[in-house]
Design an enzyme around this catalytic site. Structure first.
Site, PDB file in Angstrom:
ATOM      1  N   ASP A  33      -7.115  -4.270   4.326  1.00 34.42           N
ATOM      2  CA  ASP A  33      -6.061  -5.195   3.719  1.00 34.42           C
ATOM      3  C   ASP A  33      -6.355  -6.536   4.328  1.00 34.42           C
ATOM      4  OD1 ASP A  33      -4.679  -3.159   2.404  1.00 34.42           O
ATOM      5  OD2 ASP A  33      -3.902  -2.674   4.384  1.00 34.42           O
TER       6      ASP A  33
ATOM      7  N   ASN B 248      26.095 -43.537  11.972  1.00 36.29           N
ATOM      8  CA  ASN B 248      25.132 -42.446  11.592  1.00 36.29           C
ATOM      9  C   ASN B 248      24.899 -41.203  12.512  1.00 36.29           C
ATOM     10  OD1 ASN B 248      22.939 -41.812   9.554  1.00 36.29           O
ATOM     11  ND2 ASN B 248      21.630 -42.118  11.471  1.00 36.29           N
TER      12      ASN B 248
ATOM     13  N   ASP C 291      -1.569  -2.704   6.785  1.00 34.11           N
ATOM     14  CA  ASP C 291      -1.763  -2.336   7.929  1.00 34.11           C
ATOM     15  C   ASP C 291      -3.082  -1.951   8.071  1.00 34.11           C
ATOM     16  OD1 ASP C 291      -1.964   0.149   6.603  1.00 34.11           O
ATOM     17  OD2 ASP C 291      -0.315   0.933   7.809  1.00 34.11           O
TER      18      ASP C 291
ATOM     19  N   ASP D  50       0.888  -1.183  -0.117  1.00 38.78           N
ATOM     20  CA  ASP D  50       0.004   0.131  -0.060  1.00 38.78           C
ATOM     21  C   ASP D  50       0.802   1.114  -0.008  1.00 38.78           C
ATOM     22  OD1 ASP D  50      -1.988   1.786   0.250  1.00 38.78           O
ATOM     23  OD2 ASP D  50      -2.910   1.254   2.307  1.00 38.78           O
TER      24      ASP D  50
END
Length: 900
Positions: A646, A735, A642, A357
């Site tokens: 939105d 391992n 924000d 924005d």
């Protein structure tokens, strides 16, 4: 009203899943375990009966819904003035903080238990028990030690991650406006802001669009209140709430008009309510006792899950992945970037489109008044006066525009005598009307200046908002100087809009101001349309929000890293273009929301792919843009927003990004919270996401290569030998030592160019990588087998101890070298060196592998001394491996265009 309601329903089409996001923030458990849980659907309770706790909650809510307001206060032992601070503190101590069940961080013993419940640990424990039953105590003890070390390492990391998450969650506090009373003799009502966790039953709360209800609330007042309950139902749609009503027991719980539930959000309107339940006593808590609602796992989470199935024998996969992501989250937090969802770190690295924005992101978000003009473009104090009165009496959603008007009036010495005006009511702002109005009156005998003739002795509506929306409700216009009104003609409208266009092209934001005289007795607040009609247009007021100096550099850095920016704003197109030009965003292809609406399906998606600036967008249009980029454009989309408008786009984006000062709904829906409204913070977040993803891929790929090649080599050797190539304890120890050497991978560095481009997970890549690189290791394992067979004659059963030792050392050193071969696309040790933690761990594991046959531990494991000639052979072997491995690596990169 029908149109407005339908758009409100669209606004929450996907729902404000606020507590679903909070659930992700609260649980930083093992990453693989989290993935497993996501693939297992929650079980619904059998039958239709409620638990005792649920029945208690239902009964309490219905009791309050059926009671009138006076009785409601009696039930919760509160008053119309609210609780005193002392009483609220007592209730908080008695009832605990307002935290639902899913917010509780796991205790240390839960973390320990989760660390233990890993398939590899279970296998080891079972094998240890069998060893003890077979009187093989040494083997059983080694296996249990491996389990303890593995569990200890996982516990240590997850405990630290949990503590870090708790500290970060402290920064994510949602303030709530509460009415409290103070004073011993004469009590005064005070409206204060407190943390939602400090809300107690009996508090009176104020709410407006964007707020989340902090508990179950019985409404006291409601003005055009529309609420989204999709966080509870999972269904789209809104619901109108009414305070002055007594409900019936036959009404379904979620259809109660005078009750608002914890976790639901205000879409439009405002009101006050009495908190009747908090924390674990809310309706929300009964849902979380049986249901879990999370976003489906993304490609990265699914891929790691598949890798965990393929590498079930690797004890460290959950630890390494979780350590890597948690380390990235802590590093981003130090950079003023809070991560609420660990998987969003990888999505940040994969992001190639950032939708932002304009307001507050590209600009300073600190507006100043520049002009106050009449309809002919001349300065007008009258326009400023009524704009000031509108902002002065406005109480809901007061923002930077109102602050700028008030500051301009006060600092320039204007005296508009606001104390002689009284507010009757207000029509709040919403994102559909894009304007707000206040209704004010003054005493009949008030003597004012001549700047508002005809208004002093009556009530009037003062409207301020988007210019076109204000013009749409005006039928008259004030003539210049005379103060008389005339009909608003098309020529007048064209002249005003042309002046607005000129101001917008200069980078200014323009609002319109209008008034209407009315009689107080005829006021009906139930009809907004009637109130905001037949207005008299006064003029324009313009504002300037200067672009940030840092925005241009940040956008350039994002573009360098393969992240394209698209501006999605509700402002005018001309203003958006002006700002975008100043910060370096191309404005060759632009479009507005109304123009998008007339496009067909194919044209819409093609336009979204091409344009960089989209102006005058509604919330639902922002959502459609994000979805088009994801599904048709195949992009990983980040959305930085924000505001309340939105919310839908934040929820739909792969990475929802908000700021600490954002609306409550936006913060709760976001995956990442920026503590600074600065794009440079985002640049570092993108880099950290890519580095975290790169180190995760290093571990997965090197583990696949090492373990697949080891399995192939062991299978080949088993076919020709009359004894096992390695005993179980030797294989497990090998391992384990290899995985210990990999623990430092999260602290490794990445090659310089790696963070310059987006990194996306590909489910097809891992099998191809295995097929190319796995056999290379097996070739040299087979070469070792042949050397032992023909040179040392170690194929006999009597030489099995020697073969075990030689194979153990070669396999361990080979796996340690695989780390360096896989971690870079360059020539290891020559063109690129690993970080010092990785070098140190490799040297340590290599040294242990060489020394262990000479120690008592080696004797217990059945290992013996090796001749010096064998180590000479290993040097030649590994040089050959590096040579062939590098050739295969270059061929793979040329063919597949990437390495990690």
């Amino acid at each position: 009203m029908d149109t407005r309601n339908s758009i409100n329903e669209s606004l929450v089409n996907k729902g404000h899943h606020a507590f679903r996001i909070s659930e992700k923030r609260s649980h930083l458990r093992a990453f693989i375990a989290g993935c497993l849980r996501k693939f297992i659907p929650a079980r619904s309770r059998e039958g239709g009966t409620r638990s005792e706790a649920e029945e208690k909650v239902y009964s309490w809510i219905y009791t309050l819904a059926q009671a009138d307001k006076d009785m409601v206060f009696e039930y919760v032992k509160s008053t119309e003035r609210g609780l005193s601070f002392k009483e609220a503190e007592r209730r908080l101590k008695e009832g605990g903080r307002n935290i639902p069940l899913d917010h509780t961080f796991p205790s240390w013993w839960q973390l320990w238990w989760n660390a233990f419940l890993h398939p590899f640990n279970i296998i080891l424990v079972v094998m240890a028990v069998l060893s003890y039953l077979a009187a093989d105590n040494a083997n059983g003890s080694i296996m249990l030690i491996l389990v303890l070390i593995s569990v200890g390492l996982r516990f240590h990391q997850e405990y630290n991650s949990s503590r870090a998450a708790m500290q970060l969650s402290e920064l994510l506090k949602s303030p709530v406006r509460v009415q409290r009373c103070a004073g011993r003799v004469i009590q005064t009502e005070l409206v204060v802001q407190i943390d939602q966790r400090d809300i107690v039953p009996g508090d009176i709360v104020y709410f407006s669009p964007g707020d989340l209800f902090p508990g179950d609330v019985r409404l006291l007042t409601a003005k055009e209140l529309v609420v989204s309950q999709s966080s509870l139902t999972g269904e789209s749609g809104t619901m109108e709430k009414i305070a002055n009503i007594r409900e019936d027991r036959r009404t379904p719980l979620l259809e109660l008009k005078n009750i608002c539930f914890m976790g639901t959000s205000v879409v439009s309107g405002s009101g006050t309510g009495l908190v009747i339940s908090t924390g674990s006593n809310t309706y929300m808590s009964t849902i979380f006792a049986t249901l879990g609602k999370e976003k489906p796992p993304d490609a990265f989470e699914k891929g790691v899950l598949c890798a965990s199935y393929a590498l079930i024998c690797i004890m460290m996969l959950p630890l390494i992945v979780n350590t890597n992501l948690a380390k990235g989250a802590i590093a981003m937090a130090r950079g003023r970037c809070i991560v609420k969802s660990l998987s969003s770190i990888q999505n940040m690295g994969a992001m190639d489109i950032l939708c932002i924005d304009k307001t507050g992101t590209l600009t300073m978000d600190r507006v100043i008044v520049i002009h106050h003009l009449d309809s002919w473009g001349f300065p007008s104090e009258r326009v400023l006066k009524f704009a000031f009165l509108n902002s002065y009496f406005k109480t809901e959603l007061k923002g930077p525009i109102d602050d700028a008007i008030l500051a301009y009036v006060y600092t320039n010495g204007y005296r508009f005598q606001s104390s002689k005006w009284r507010k009757i009511d207000e029509v709040p702002f919403d994102f559909i009307r894009r304007r707000m109005s206040v209704i004010v009156e003054t005493d009949l005998n008030t003597i004012l200046d001549d700047t508002c003739p005809g208004i002093e002795t009556a009530s009037c509506v003062i409207t301020k908002g988007a210019l076109e929306e204000v013009l749409n409700i005006c039928t008259s216009i004030e003539q210049i100087d005379s103060g008389v009104t005339a009909a608003l003609t098309p020529e007048d409208r064209s002249r005003v809009l042309q002046k607005s266009e000129e101001l917008s092209n200069d980078g200014l934001r323009v609002l319109g101001v209008a008034i209407r005289k009315m009689k107080t007795k005829n006021i009906s607040m139930s009809n907004y349309t009637a109130i905001e009609s037949n207005m008299v247009f006064l003029g324009l007021i313009s504002f300037f929000d200067p672009p940030k100096d840092s925005a241009k550099q940040a956008l350039w850095q994002l573009a360098e890293r393969g992240v394209k920016a698209k501006v999605l704003t509700g402002d005018s197109l001309s203003l958006a273009i002006k700002v975008c030009k100043e910060v370096g965003i191309r404005t060759t292809h632009v479009i507005t929301g109304p123009d998008l609406e007339v496009l067909d399906h194919d044209e819409f998606h093609e336009t979204i792919k091409r344009v960089t600036v989209l102006a005058r967008l509604t919330p639902i249009q922002k959502l459609r843009v994000v979805q088009s980029l994801q599904k048709v454009g195949n992009h990983v989309v980040g959305f930085l927003g924000d505001g309340i408008n939105d919310s839908l786009a934040l929820d739909a984006a792969d990475v929802g990004i908000s700021v600490d000062s954002a609306a409550s709904v936006a913060k709760n829906l976001a995956d990442i919270i920026l503590l600074e409204k600065d794009l440079n913070v985002l640049v570092s977040g993108v880099e950290r996401g890519r580095l975290t993803y790169g180190n995760t891929m290093k571990y997965i790929k090197m583990s696949l290569v090492a373990n697949i090649s080891s399995v192939i080599s062991l299978l080949i050797a088993t076919l020709f030998l009359r004894f096992e190539p390695l005993t179980p304890r030797q294989l497990l120890t090998q391992n384990f030592l290899y995985n210990i050497g990999q623990i430092a991978i999260p602290w490794d560095k990445m090659e310089e160019g790696y963070a310059k481009s987006p990194q996306r997970w590909s489910s097809k890549e891992l099998p191809i990588f295995m097929l190319w690189n796995g056999p290379v290791c097996s070739i040299f394992d087979v070469a070792t087998f042949l050397f032992l067979w023909f040179y040392y004659g170690a194929y006999r059963v009597s030489a099995s101890e020697f073969f075990h030792t030689a194979w153990f050392v070669e396999g361990l050193l080979m796996q340690a070298l695989i780390i360096h071969m896989v971690r870079t696309e360059k020539i290891p040790f020559i063109q690129d060196m690993a970080s010092w933690p990785v070098i140190f761990s490799t040297i340590t594991v290599t040294a242990v592998g060489i020394i262990i046959p000479f120690t008592p531990v080696g004797k217990v494991m059945g290992l013996t001394y090796l001749p010096l000639s064998y180590y000479g052979f290993l040097v030649i072997l590994f040089l050959g491996y590096f040579t062939l491995g590098q050739v295969v690596k270059r061929a793979y990169i040329l063919t597949n265009r990437q390495w990690l």
